[in-house]
Write a protein that holds these residues in place. Structure first.
Motif, mmCIF file in Angstrom:
data_model
loop_
_atom_site.group_PDB
_atom_site.id
_atom_site.type_symbol
_atom_site.label_atom_id
_atom_site.label_comp_id
_atom_site.label_asym_id
_atom_site.label_seq_id
_atom_site.Cartn_x
_atom_site.Cartn_y
_atom_site.Cartn_z
ATOM 1 N N THR A 193 45.127 41.333 49.136
ATOM 2 C CA THR A 193 45.527 42.564 49.806
ATOM 3 C C THR A 193 44.400 43.108 50.675
ATOM 4 O O THR A 193 43.217 42.903 50.367
ATOM 5 C CB THR A 193 45.952 43.625 48.771
ATOM 6 O OG1 THR A 193 46.318 44.829 49.453
ATOM 7 C CG2 THR A 193 44.839 43.931 47.776
ATOM 8 N N VAL A 194 44.801 43.815 51.732
ATOM 9 C CA VAL A 194 43.860 44.453 52.660
ATOM 10 C C VAL A 194 44.272 45.928 52.744
ATOM 11 O O VAL A 194 44.925 46.347 53.696
ATOM 12 C CB VAL A 194 43.893 43.784 54.038
ATOM 13 C CG1 VAL A 194 42.788 44.329 54.940
ATOM 14 C CG2 VAL A 194 43.758 42.263 53.911
ATOM 15 N N PRO A 195 43.920 46.741 51.734
ATOM 16 C CA PRO A 195 44.433 48.108 51.648
ATOM 17 C C PRO A 195 43.485 49.143 52.246
ATOM 18 O O PRO A 195 42.328 49.266 51.836
ATOM 19 C CB PRO A 195 44.559 48.314 50.134
ATOM 20 C CG PRO A 195 43.434 47.496 49.562
ATOM 21 C CD PRO A 195 43.182 46.351 50.518
ATOM 22 N N GLY A 196 43.996 49.946 53.206
ATOM 23 C CA GLY A 196 43.167 51.008 53.762
ATOM 24 C C GLY A 196 42.715 51.986 52.701
ATOM 25 O O GLY A 196 41.566 52.462 52.713
ATOM 26 N N LEU A 197 43.601 52.284 51.732
ATOM 27 C CA LEU A 197 43.242 53.176 50.647
ATOM 28 C C LEU A 197 42.148 52.580 49.765
ATOM 29 O O LEU A 197 41.496 53.294 49.006
ATOM 30 C CB LEU A 197 44.485 53.482 49.803
ATOM 31 C CG LEU A 197 44.341 54.514 48.682
ATOM 32 C CD1 LEU A 197 44.002 55.898 49.236
ATOM 33 C CD2 LEU A 197 45.613 54.575 47.830
ATOM 34 N N GLY A 198 41.919 51.273 49.899
ATOM 35 C CA GLY A 198 40.848 50.622 49.160
ATOM 36 C C GLY A 198 39.470 51.138 49.520
ATOM 37 O O GLY A 198 38.513 50.946 48.756
ATOM 38 N N ASN A 199 39.322 51.803 50.670
ATOM 39 C CA ASN A 199 38.056 52.475 50.972
ATOM 40 C C ASN A 199 37.787 53.571 49.960
ATOM 41 O O ASN A 199 36.665 53.747 49.494
ATOM 42 C CB ASN A 199 38.109 53.099 52.370
ATOM 43 C CG ASN A 199 37.993 52.096 53.489
ATOM 44 O OD1 ASN A 199 36.904 51.711 53.877
ATOM 45 N ND2 ASN A 199 39.133 51.669 54.012
ATOM 46 N N VAL A 200 38.842 54.325 49.636
ATOM 47 C CA VAL A 200 38.723 55.493 48.768
ATOM 48 C C VAL A 200 38.626 55.095 47.302
ATOM 49 O O VAL A 200 37.818 55.644 46.548
ATOM 50 C CB VAL A 200 39.931 56.429 48.985
ATOM 51 C CG1 VAL A 200 39.852 57.640 48.058
ATOM 52 C CG2 VAL A 200 40.016 56.868 50.444
ATOM 53 N N ASP A 201 39.455 54.156 46.893
ATOM 54 C CA ASP A 201 39.482 53.731 45.485
ATOM 55 C C ASP A 201 39.468 52.202 45.382
ATOM 56 O O ASP A 201 40.442 51.586 44.955
ATOM 57 C CB ASP A 201 40.729 54.294 44.783
ATOM 58 C CG ASP A 201 40.690 54.099 43.264
ATOM 59 O OD1 ASP A 201 39.667 53.588 42.756
ATOM 60 O OD2 ASP A 201 41.676 54.450 42.601
ATOM 61 N N PRO A 202 38.348 51.582 45.754
ATOM 62 C CA PRO A 202 38.293 50.122 45.661
ATOM 63 C C PRO A 202 38.399 49.624 44.228
ATOM 64 O O PRO A 202 38.989 48.567 43.983
ATOM 65 C CB PRO A 202 36.925 49.780 46.270
ATOM 66 C CG PRO A 202 36.111 51.026 46.096
ATOM 67 C CD PRO A 202 37.085 52.163 46.255
ATOM 68 N N HIS A 203 37.861 50.391 43.280
ATOM 69 C CA HIS A 203 37.963 49.970 41.882
ATOM 70 C C HIS A 203 39.417 49.828 41.457
ATOM 71 O O HIS A 203 39.775 48.913 40.707
ATOM 72 C CB HIS A 203 37.260 50.983 40.961
ATOM 73 C CG HIS A 203 35.776 51.026 41.110
ATOM 74 N ND1 HIS A 203 35.146 51.794 42.078
ATOM 75 C CD2 HIS A 203 34.786 50.396 40.413
ATOM 76 C CE1 HIS A 203 33.840 51.639 41.971
ATOM 77 N NE2 HIS A 203 33.588 50.800 40.978
ATOM 78 N N GLY A 204 40.273 50.733 41.932
ATOM 79 C CA GLY A 204 41.673 50.683 41.559
ATOM 80 C C GLY A 204 42.355 49.424 42.046
ATOM 81 O O GLY A 204 43.123 48.796 41.302
ATOM 82 N N TYR A 205 42.088 49.037 43.289
ATOM 83 C CA TYR A 205 42.736 47.828 43.813
ATOM 84 C C TYR A 205 42.170 46.563 43.173
ATOM 85 O O TYR A 205 42.907 45.600 42.930
ATOM 86 C CB TYR A 205 42.628 47.789 45.339
ATOM 87 C CG TYR A 205 43.665 48.684 45.966
ATOM 88 C CD1 TYR A 205 45.001 48.286 46.065
ATOM 89 C CD2 TYR A 205 43.338 49.953 46.402
ATOM 90 C CE1 TYR A 205 45.964 49.115 46.598
ATOM 91 C CE2 TYR A 205 44.298 50.801 46.937
ATOM 92 C CZ TYR A 205 45.613 50.378 47.027
ATOM 93 O OH TYR A 205 46.574 51.206 47.537
ATOM 94 N N VAL A 206 40.882 46.546 42.877
ATOM 95 C CA VAL A 206 40.313 45.393 42.170
ATOM 96 C C VAL A 206 40.901 45.306 40.768
ATOM 97 O O VAL A 206 41.259 44.215 40.291
ATOM 98 C CB VAL A 206 38.777 45.485 42.130
ATOM 99 C CG1 VAL A 206 38.190 44.411 41.204
ATOM 100 C CG2 VAL A 206 38.199 45.346 43.535
#
Length: 310
Positions: free
Chosen positions: A211-224
């Motif tokens: 995934t390439v999530p823009g929200l991953g800037n804010v909560d990268p731990h969540g997407y990992v």
């Protein structure tokens, strides 16, 4: 990158700006450290969440040089080479690869109306000139062309494309690419990544590679965490994490639609969140985007607090 297609969580890195709208390199590098510390698997600079369309060529190159010098070797650095026509894209490919990019992410041509045959020629020409792998970027909301599934699969089968970042929001078409690459043709060396923050668990279930999530800037731990839970086979916990992230994604609606577009609201929210979390110094967005008001920034803070991030 030359032998392994991109997989996992690869955030499209926001571009922090100073109050006079120059690239804030110290904040950019803190953001990179924030992402790396969360365990992301790669970095994508000069994408939509990076405000690439608003940056000058000089600023684009500075972003790639800074991130590649700081994180290169730890993680693959993908860079957008996004412009209207093939010759202009070729100039960007030369610039970002000289600056240290490990791969380039390229949309279909835009502004002029484009035929599938021209899209095919575009990618073949770019790949022939690129010293690094080429990932197709399907974002019809921005380029007004949906990449045809058969074109993507033919280019992948011919080794022209190393991957696809799908930000079309069309899960059925996404499935066709995944199944076409995996089952029908047995294409190797090609990865399929979703650009949607909201359906990562569904995309992984279909067979996405990441995934390439823009929200991953804010909560990268969540997407990992979501990615790792899914790969470990814990679908229920992965779904719960996805639902938490969906709630957090509500921050992109913080801006008043009567006075700003959805892009101003979303990018403004991401930057406000990063500023509130102490990652970047200034939440300013590029012109002509409309900045969030104090009340709107406060709304962003409430989303962060509800997600346990403040």
């Amino acid at each position: 990158m030359t032998s392994t297609p991109p997989t996992g969580v690869i955030p499209p890195v926001c571009t922090p700006l100073t109050p006079d709208r120059e690239v804030d390199v110290p904040s950019l590098l803190r953001l990179v450290d924030h992402l790396v510390a969360a365990g992301v698997h790669g970095l994508f600079v000069l994408g939509s969440s990076s405000e690439a369309a608003y940056l000058t060529d000089r600023q684009r190159r500075l972003v790639v040089e800074s991130v590649a010098a700081h994180a290169g070797g730890q993680l693959p650095v993908l860079a957008g080479a996004i412009d209207m026509t093939t010759p202009r894209v070729l100039d960007h490919v030369a610039s970002v690869t000289a600056a240290g990019a490990d791969g380039v992410v390229v949309t279909a041509p835009f502004y002029a109306r484009t035929h599938p045959a021209e899209i095919d020629r575009h990618y073949r020409t770019v790949a022939a000139a690129s010293p690094v792998p080429v990932i197709a970027y399907d974002i019809p909301v921005a380029v007004h062309t949906k990449l045809p599934t058969h074109v993507v699969l033919e280019l992948a089968a011919d080794g022209v494309l190393a991957g696809l970042k799908d930000s079309s929001g069309d899960l059925a078409a996404f499935r066709k690419v995944v199944t076409g690459a995996r089952d029908d043709q047995g294409i190797t060396g090609f990865s399929v990544l979703t650009g949607s923050e909201l359906i990562v668990d569904a995309a992984l279930a279909i067979g996405a590679d990441g995934t390439v999530p823009g929200l991953g800037n804010v909560d990268p731990h969540g997407y990992v965490r979501l990615y790792d839970l899914f790969r470990a086979g814990d679908r229920d916990e992965a779904r719960a994490e996805q639902e938490r992230l969906c709630a957090l994604f509500g921050m992109v609606t913080a801006g008043d639609p009567a006075r700003m577009g959805p892009g101003s609201s979303a990018i403004g929210a991401f930057k406000a969140a990063l500023h509130l979390r102490g990652v970047i110094d200034c939440p300013v967005t590029a012109q002509p985007q409309v900045p969030l008001s104090e009340d709107e920034v406060e709304r962003v803070g409430k989303y962060l607090a509800a997600a346990g991030l403040l």
